[in-house]
Design a protein around this motif. Structure first.
Motif, short mmCIF file in Angstrom:
data_model
loop_
_atom_site.label_atom_id
_atom_site.label_comp_id
_atom_site.label_asym_id
_atom_site.label_seq_id
_atom_site.Cartn_x
_atom_site.Cartn_y
_atom_site.Cartn_z
N ASP A 178 0.87 -1.18 0.00
CA ASP A 178 0.00 0.00 0.00
C ASP A 178 0.90 1.23 0.00
O ASP A 178 1.64 1.46 0.96
N SER A 235 0.34 4.21 0.50
CA SER A 235 -0.04 5.30 1.38
C SER A 235 1.04 5.65 2.38
O SER A 235 1.09 6.76 2.90
N TYR A 253 2.49 1.04 5.97
CA TYR A 253 1.31 1.84 6.24
C TYR A 253 0.35 0.99 7.07
O TYR A 253 0.02 -0.14 6.69
N THR A 254 -0.06 1.51 8.21
CA THR A 254 -0.99 0.78 9.07
C THR A 254 -2.41 1.30 8.83
O THR A 254 -2.70 2.48 9.04
N ASN A 255 -3.27 0.42 8.35
CA ASN A 255 -4.64 0.78 8.06
C ASN A 255 -5.37 1.09 9.37
O ASN A 255 -5.40 0.26 10.28
N ASP A 313 -8.41 1.23 10.09
CA ASP A 313 -9.62 0.43 10.32
C ASP A 313 -9.28 -1.01 10.70
O ASP A 313 -9.81 -1.55 11.66
N THR A 314 -8.37 -1.61 9.93
CA THR A 314 -8.04 -3.02 10.17
C THR A 314 -6.85 -3.21 11.11
O THR A 314 -6.62 -4.31 11.59
N SER A 350 0.90 -2.73 6.08
CA SER A 350 1.14 -3.16 4.70
C SER A 350 2.55 -3.73 4.54
O SER A 350 3.42 -3.57 5.39
#
Length: 456
Positions: free
Chosen positions: A237, A239, A258-260, A262-263, A267
């Motif tokens: 990702d 981002s 990149y740490t989402n 929401d989840t 990445s």
């Protein structure tokens, strides 16, 4: 359309404090070491990288009222040649302020391509700015191209590559003749130039599954393709940010984690090398993060491994050609907290700088502690950067960071006025250019080989 990914601010890697103070006139001088030529122009406040070509250096500068302008300087003397209003239309804060594109057109001539305010562009709701090409030395306009949004023009071999409509479903990359602005060929979607020579260009096509693509500059035909996930593994990702650099026949890329939100999943990230002629992966080092300051991924990269639990390891200096470890220290050798990294010009010592206090240092070849007395290292001048005050622009843009030399034994700046290391500035045809913390632009022609710097 897939969500566009951009380079977010990398802590201090893309930022520096804008200090005030009196501006002095530009000067040109010989260094004490002999034939190297140097100059300083502190009458401008450069906030982007500088690009060079055809005997001219160009940068994006900020005026005292916050307005941006494109500034062209004589590369031999630092004398200001011309300036023109500049703007950002569609560029996102994490990408930093764009530099002008400099393209050589032969016989010592060149053009500077930059994004101007809309001016006399057609009064439609979608035209927000104008991409303008000017003669590099005189500033005379050659052509203009109204745009809705763009990440900014880039040189791609003998042409200009321009991302257009980046905020719309009709986003595309156009390849333009620098003399006329005529479209040579185009691609749908958003892409960024990562490397080019007179025959080919390597693009990073930004999408949910990003791809590196080499194209013939003459025809646009695809030479090779490499999905980034093929090099690093599934779950990439962009981002988190990315960076590329090339030395010799290889392109080395870094994709940051990149740490989402929401989840809470992180990445895939790491370094990898691709052969420029055929797109074959030459080496890879997954699950390492690039540290700052440090060299370009292709030239003197320094990284830290991260395990599956998200714990950081020690530090390692890698060989950009082979990916091999040239030197490292273990996690247990890393001091507590409150330090900033600092490196000497040769990058053979890893310094942990503590401001106004004694730091520590390690020999990167042996991994053993080394004395800090008499040891200096280059680190970020400012650890509390402020965003640029740009009226009418989305907040969050920072100027390119500046490096200062520190005494590791005291944690204080040195009084030396030497140039920052080549691993930071890079080199272009013998010239090295850098920005100081007040925005002044400096240059030295010391014969440094053409190599990428920290920012590419």
């Amino acid at each position: 359309m897939t969500r566009p990914h951009v380079k977010p601010p990398l802590a201090l890697a893309a930022a520096t404090l804008l200090a005030g103070g009196a501006l002095t006139s530009c000067s040109s001088s010989d260094t004490a070491e002999g034939p190297a030529k140097s100059w300083s122009n502190v009458q401008i406040n450069a906030v982007s990288r500088a690009t060079t070509g055809a005997g001219v250096a160009a940068t994006t500068s900020m005026r005292t009222n916050g307005a941006l302008e494109t500034v062209a300087l004589d590369l031999a003397t630092g004398k200001k040649l011309w300036a023109a209003p500049a703007t950002m239309a569609g560029r996102l804060p994490g990408m930093g302020v764009q530099a002008p594109a400099m393209v050589e057109t032969g016989r010592g001539q060149g053009v500077v391509v930059a994004v101007d305010p809309a001016g006399t562009a057609p009064k439609t709701t979608r035209i927000k700015a104008t991409v303008v090409a000017r003669d590099a030395r005189t500033g005379k306009q050659k052509w203009a191209r109204p745009i809705e949004s763009t990440f900014g023009p880039q040189r791609c071999g003998p042409y200009v590559c321009l991302s257009e409509n980046t905020s719309l479903k009709t986003a595309r990359l156009v390849v333009l003749d620098p003399q006329t602005g005529k479209i040579q060929w185009q691609l749908p979607g958003i892409a960024e130039v990562e490397w080019s020579d007179p025959a080919n260009v390597v693009l990073l096509r930004l999408a949910s599954h990003p791809v590196l693509e080499s194209h013939s500059l003459k025809t646009g035909k695809v030479v090779w393709q490499l999905p980034i996930e093929q090099a690093l593994g599934e779950g990439v990702d962009l981002s988190g940010g990315w960076s590329f650099g090339a030395t010799g026949d290889k392109l080395v890329g870094y994709v940051a984690p990149y740490t989402n939100p929401d989840t809470k999943q992180t990445s895939t990230f790491g370094l990898f090398s691709v052969r420029l002629d055929d797109g074959v992966v030459d080496w890879m080092r997954p699950s390492v993060v690039r540290v700052y300051p440090s060299g370009n991924p292709a030239f003197a990269p320094v990284v830290r491994p991260v395990d599956e639990q998200g714990q950081y390891g020690g530090f390692a200096r890698l060989d950009g050609e082979t990916g091999r470890v040239l030197g490292q220290i273990t996690p247990t050798q890393v001091p507590g907290s409150g330090w900033w990294l600092a490196f000497p010009p040769s990058m053979d010592t890893l310094g942990f700088l503590k401001h106004d206090a004694a730091g520590s240092a390690f020999d990167l070849k042996s991994g053993e502690p080394s004395a800090v007395k008499g040891t200096t290292g280059w680190s970020f001048c400012a650890t509390d950067p402020r965003p640029l005050a740009l009226p009418g622009v989305t907040p969050g843009f920072y100027a390119i960071a500046a490096l200062c030399e520190f005494d590791l034994a005291t944690g204080k700046r040195t009084s030396a006025s030497s140039a920052p290391p080549a691993w930071f500035t890079g080199g272009q045809d013998g010239w090295r250019l850098w920005r100081d913390e007040k925005g002044g632009l400096h240059a030295v022609n010391d014969g440094t080989a053409t190599t990428p710097g920290m920012y590419g």
